[in-house]
Structure formats: structure tokens, C-alpha cells
Design an enzyme around this catalytic site. Sequence first.
Site, PDB file in Angstrom:
ATOM      1  CG  ASP A 151       3.752 -72.242 -53.186  1.00  9.62           C
ATOM      2  OD1 ASP A 151       4.024 -73.320 -53.755  1.00  9.62           O
ATOM      3  OD2 ASP A 151       4.459 -71.750 -52.273  1.00  9.62           O
ATOM      4  CG  LEU A 176      18.398-101.277 -69.869  1.00  8.52           C
ATOM      5  CD1 LEU A 176      18.167-102.329 -70.942  1.00  8.52           C
ATOM      6  CD2 LEU A 176      18.834-101.952 -68.559  1.00  8.52           C
ATOM      7  N   GLY A 215      20.232 -89.398 -59.957  1.00  7.76           N
ATOM      8  CA  GLY A 215      20.090 -88.250 -59.054  1.00  7.76           C
ATOM      9  C   GLY A 215      18.699 -87.678 -59.200  1.00  7.76           C
ATOM     10  CB  CYS A 252      12.036 -88.642 -58.001  1.00  9.38           C
ATOM     11  SG  CYS A 252      11.180 -87.140 -58.476  1.00  9.38           S
TER      12      CYS A 252
HETATM   13  C1  UGA Z   1      11.540 -90.069 -62.036  1.00  9.07           C
HETATM   14  C2  UGA Z   1      10.613 -91.088 -62.714  1.00  9.07           C
HETATM   15  O1  UGA Z   1      11.172 -91.481 -63.976  1.00  9.07           O
HETATM   16  C3  UGA Z   1       9.225 -90.514 -62.938  1.00  9.07           C
HETATM   17  O2  UGA Z   1       8.363 -91.498 -63.486  1.00  9.07           O
HETATM   18  C4  UGA Z   1       8.669 -90.057 -61.571  1.00  9.07           C
HETATM   19  O3  UGA Z   1       7.404 -89.472 -61.689  1.00  9.07           O
HETATM   20  C5  UGA Z   1       9.616 -89.026 -60.983  1.00  9.07           C
HETATM   21  O4  UGA Z   1      10.922 -89.629 -60.826  1.00  9.07           O
HETATM   22  C6  UGA Z   1       9.052 -88.633 -59.641  1.00  9.07           C
HETATM   23  O5  UGA Z   1       9.007 -89.464 -58.741  1.00  9.07           O
HETATM   24  O6  UGA Z   1       8.531 -87.513 -59.522  1.00  9.07           O
HETATM   25  P1  UGA Z   1      12.987 -87.974 -62.897  1.00  9.07           P
HETATM   26  O7  UGA Z   1      13.557 -87.948 -61.514  1.00  9.07           O
HETATM   27  O8  UGA Z   1      12.507 -86.718 -63.496  1.00  9.07           O
HETATM   28  O9  UGA Z   1      11.710 -88.973 -62.937  1.00  9.07           O
HETATM   29  O10 UGA Z   1      14.103 -88.525 -63.866  1.00  9.07           O
HETATM   30  P2  UGA Z   1      14.442 -89.876 -64.624  1.00  9.07           P
HETATM   31  O11 UGA Z   1      14.373 -89.631 -66.064  1.00  9.07           O
HETATM   32  O12 UGA Z   1      13.674 -91.020 -64.083  1.00  9.07           O
HETATM   33  O13 UGA Z   1      15.981 -90.047 -64.236  1.00  9.07           O
HETATM   34  C7  UGA Z   1      16.382 -90.243 -62.887  1.00  9.07           C
HETATM   35  C8  UGA Z   1      17.878 -90.417 -62.803  1.00  9.07           C
HETATM   36  O14 UGA Z   1      18.294 -91.639 -63.388  1.00  9.07           O
HETATM   37  C9  UGA Z   1      18.669 -89.331 -63.519  1.00  9.07           C
HETATM   38  O15 UGA Z   1      19.773 -88.969 -62.729  1.00  9.07           O
HETATM   39  C10 UGA Z   1      19.110 -89.980 -64.806  1.00  9.07           C
HETATM   40  O16 UGA Z   1      20.291 -89.447 -65.349  1.00  9.07           O
HETATM   41  C11 UGA Z   1      19.327 -91.409 -64.330  1.00  9.07           C
HETATM   42  N1  UGA Z   1      19.206 -92.386 -65.434  1.00  9.07           N
HETATM   43  C12 UGA Z   1      17.996 -92.621 -66.002  1.00  9.07           C
HETATM   44  C13 UGA Z   1      20.324 -93.069 -65.859  1.00  9.07           C
HETATM   45  O17 UGA Z   1      21.447 -92.871 -65.346  1.00  9.07           O
HETATM   46  N2  UGA Z   1      20.195 -94.002 -66.856  1.00  9.07           N
HETATM   47  C14 UGA Z   1      18.999 -94.255 -67.435  1.00  9.07           C
HETATM   48  O18 UGA Z   1      18.955 -95.140 -68.352  1.00  9.07           O
HETATM   49  C15 UGA Z   1      17.881 -93.542 -67.014  1.00  9.07           C
END
Ligand code: UGA
Length: 455
Positions: A30, A252, A259, A262
Site C-alpha cells: 500500500d 428484510l 449505507g 458498497c
Molecule cells: C454489502 C454486501 O452485503 C456484501 O455481500 C458485499 O460484499 C459488500 O456490500 C461489498 O460490496 O463489499 P456491507 O456493505 O458490509 O456488505 O453491508 P450489508 O450488511 O450488506 O448492509 C448494507 C446496508 O443495508 C447497511 O446500511 C444495513 O444497515 C442495511 N440493511 C441491511 C438494512 O437496512 N436492512 C437489512 O435487512 C439489511
Amino acid sequence: MRIMVIGTGYVGLVSGVCFAEFGFKVLCVDNNINKIEKLQQGISPIFEPSLDRLLQNNIAQRNIEFTTILDKNLEQVDLILLAVGTPSTDQGEVDLSYILQVAIEIAPHLHKYTPIVVKSTVPPGTCRKLKHEILNVNRDAKFDIISNPEFLREGLAVQDFMQPDRVVIGLDNPSSRDVMAKLYKPLQAQHVPIGYTTLETAEMIKYAANALLATKVAFINEIADLCEKTNADIQVLAHAIGLDKRIGPHFLQAGPGFGGSCFPKDTKALQSFAKSVGVKPQIVDAVIRSNDERTNKCIEKILAACNGNIDGKEVAVLGVAFKANTDDIRESPALSIICGLQKLSANLRLYDPKALQNARDFFGVTNNVRYANTSDECLRGANVAVILTEWDEFKNLKHMQIAKLMSQAVDIPKVLIDLRNLFNPLDFAGTSIEYVSIGRPVHFANVVQVDTHDL
Ligand code: UGA
């Protein structure tokens, strides 16, 4: 096999450490000297469960090393993994300048065959573009480009790496399949599905997966809004629809909107890519719009719960991270909600179990934003409490304890606005707190207890 990982952000660091745990010799590169110096001492720049332990163990076993020097080390490695950032431009397109720059830097050193694995999230066609860039610099370069998108969730990244639902590998040259099979042999031994595709299919899979998950979140939030208009309960509804195997129980959970680093970036990138190839991405457009509007809806909800006036009120904000188990606040819905409440002249006191330092760096110290070191300290004396992140620590708070800690002034009603639906509204019946959540009957008098398992 000796692996060089270029870029020690979330994806690069977790992948590097996990490949070292598989037993490969990993060299992480890095250009951020501070980060590399910390990593050399076994200090991870991010909070991620299990990462510190694996990092320190693998440093001790000399399976992983960190450096800022790229060129001199290139000829010593058998495989290069690209995990540099691909941020959004102001127009929502993907800024490929960092990854293109790295391709140009490594090109002159590809004297012996070296597969180049792209882990960074890039729009379809990028891997092929990287191949051409490398050949433009060095016509004799010996390499293959491979697309290997990651599906790591922050907070569960190590687990997702070690026990993934699947591994996707996009190939340009079928003969690079053997080296990838070797790389993922430990997962193959666990019967993890490993799918080989073309470069473009692998690149598209990543965007489609994130866009579909984001769609589920935006959809359930919209249904939650409808539940509020009808006295239906979103938690019961989500459980019931999730029992349908075609829908599934995950993603769900209604809340303040998606947020993180990703979903917001990748949905915008997909939108922008679709437009660039003449496709109108109507569903993705709607998901982005719906999520963008979510912040204002949350602020309106908080304001309505405070009878339209939050000016000068003491507001405890529980959670700044974009979700639980991470210190990451990038694109966290909490940031825009806090800014909105600041504009309405609320006196805010923020607490987050892991993201407080990032919150301090973001908001600084102002007249109406202060910080607390514990959830109790945050809640003490508050007129209003807002839950923005679903940390277990908040789930474990007892309703009577919250009521005791919040302001005892009899003339100002105490309100708890739970934007993650962590509690059962019935728990607050009989306390001095008015409990407001998402997509559930506002007044506890209307709530009928339902055992969701009886559905
Ligand atoms: C997401 C994907 O889930 C991963 O598979 C992917 O590898 C990653 O992006 C990436 O592209 O690197 P992440 O951003 O860490 O992972 O978080 P998530 O758990 O997917 O949640 C994303 C957002 O959705 C959060 O703000 C979370 O609070 C929200 N969320 C998620 C909800 O509001 N409700 C839900 O039921 C699930």
C-alpha cells in the site's frame, strides 16, 4: 504460492490475512506509509471481528508481510491480487484511475507469467480494459486477467471469506483456472460452490448481487411506510413473507435506509453503467431515489415524535456506524440524520461502541454536537433518544433503565425513536417513555402481541 495483494483497504486486508491463514505467503502493498507501519506492528486500521487475531498470528508465523514497495517485489510473487479503491465520481461513475495506475505500474515487471486477480469492484469491461492497458505498456507482458469479486459483509468479513456462500471466478483464458483452483483449494475442500464464468459475467454478478440486496432493503422500507398507515406490523410481516423460500428471511429489516461503502456506490455505478450502454435502469433508479429520500423521512419521523419541535432539546443519539459490528461510518444514514437534527437546533450527544472516533473526526466539536463514552452517559438527562445502529449493546438496554436515565423533567415528554426496531413496543407500556419505531403501530395501546412462530 506467493501472493501480492495491492491495496490494504477493507477487501485487500481481509483477503490478504485470510489467504495467509490458508497457508499462502502474502505480501500486502500500500502506498500509505502510516497504514503499513501500523500493519507491520499487527495493528489493523479497521475494526473487524477476528481480524486482529488472524493478523497477529500470521505475522508471527511469517505468512504475511506489509510494504510500500511495489516494483522490486513484483518479480518474487506468483499471483497479484488487485484490491485498490474504486470510488464514485460526483456523477456516480466509478473512478478507475487508481486501478489503471496500478496496472500501468506493474506492467513493465511481468516478465514471468503472473495471474492478475481483480478483487476491486469494477464495471463490466474493466478487466478487459486493464489487460489492454498492461499490453500497451509492455507488449511482452506474461499474465492473465481474472475477475474474482468479493462478497464480504463488513462486521462479518472474516467469516464470509472463510465460509462463503460461493466463489465467483471470471476467466479470459481457461488455462488460468488451475491457479485459481489452487488458490481456493481450502474452500473447495469445504464444498463451497466455485463458479467459473467469463470476465464480464463475474463483473456483472457483483453489481447484480448488491443491487438486488439494496432493492430488498428499499422495498421493505417502503412496505414499512405503508404499515404505518394501516397499523400493520412490519416485523411480523417481514417474518411471514421471509418464510416463503422464494423470498427468504434475509435483508428484510426495515430501518433508516442502506449505507456503507458498497450499496450506495454500487447502485449508482450500475445506474451509470446502464445509462452508458443505453439501458434505462428503472428499478435501480427507483431504489436509489427511495433510499435517498429515506433520510428526510427519518428526520420527519423524529420531529413528529417530538410534536414538531426539537429546538434546544437534549437528544441522545445511539449509533453512528452504518450498521452494527463495524466502525465504518461511510455513507451511514446516521450522518445525514444527525446533520438534519443539527440544522433543527437539537442538542446532540452521540455514542457508538466502535465508531465514536470516526464520528468525532467527521463532526468535530461544535456547540450542539457532543460525545458520550457509554450508552448510559449518552442517555442521561436526554429528552429524546434516537437509535440509529443495531448494536447488541443497545438491544440489551433495559426499558426501565432507559426510562431512569432519561430526563426526569415532568413537563417534557420522553421519547425514544428506534429506527432499527430493536425493542418490542409493549415493553414500554407503563413506562414514562413514548416509544416510536418503524412500520409498527405508534401507540402501544394498539399493539396486539403476536407470536411470530405461530404464523
Ligand atoms: C454489502 C454486501 O452485503 C456484501 O455481500 C458485499 O460484499 C459488500 O456490500 C461489498 O460490496 O463489499 P456491507 O456493505 O458490509 O456488505 O453491508 P450489508 O450488511 O450488506 O448492509 C448494507 C446496508 O443495508 C447497511 O446500511 C444495513 O444497515 C442495511 N440493511 C441491511 C438494512 O437496512 N436492512 C437489512 O435487512 C439489511
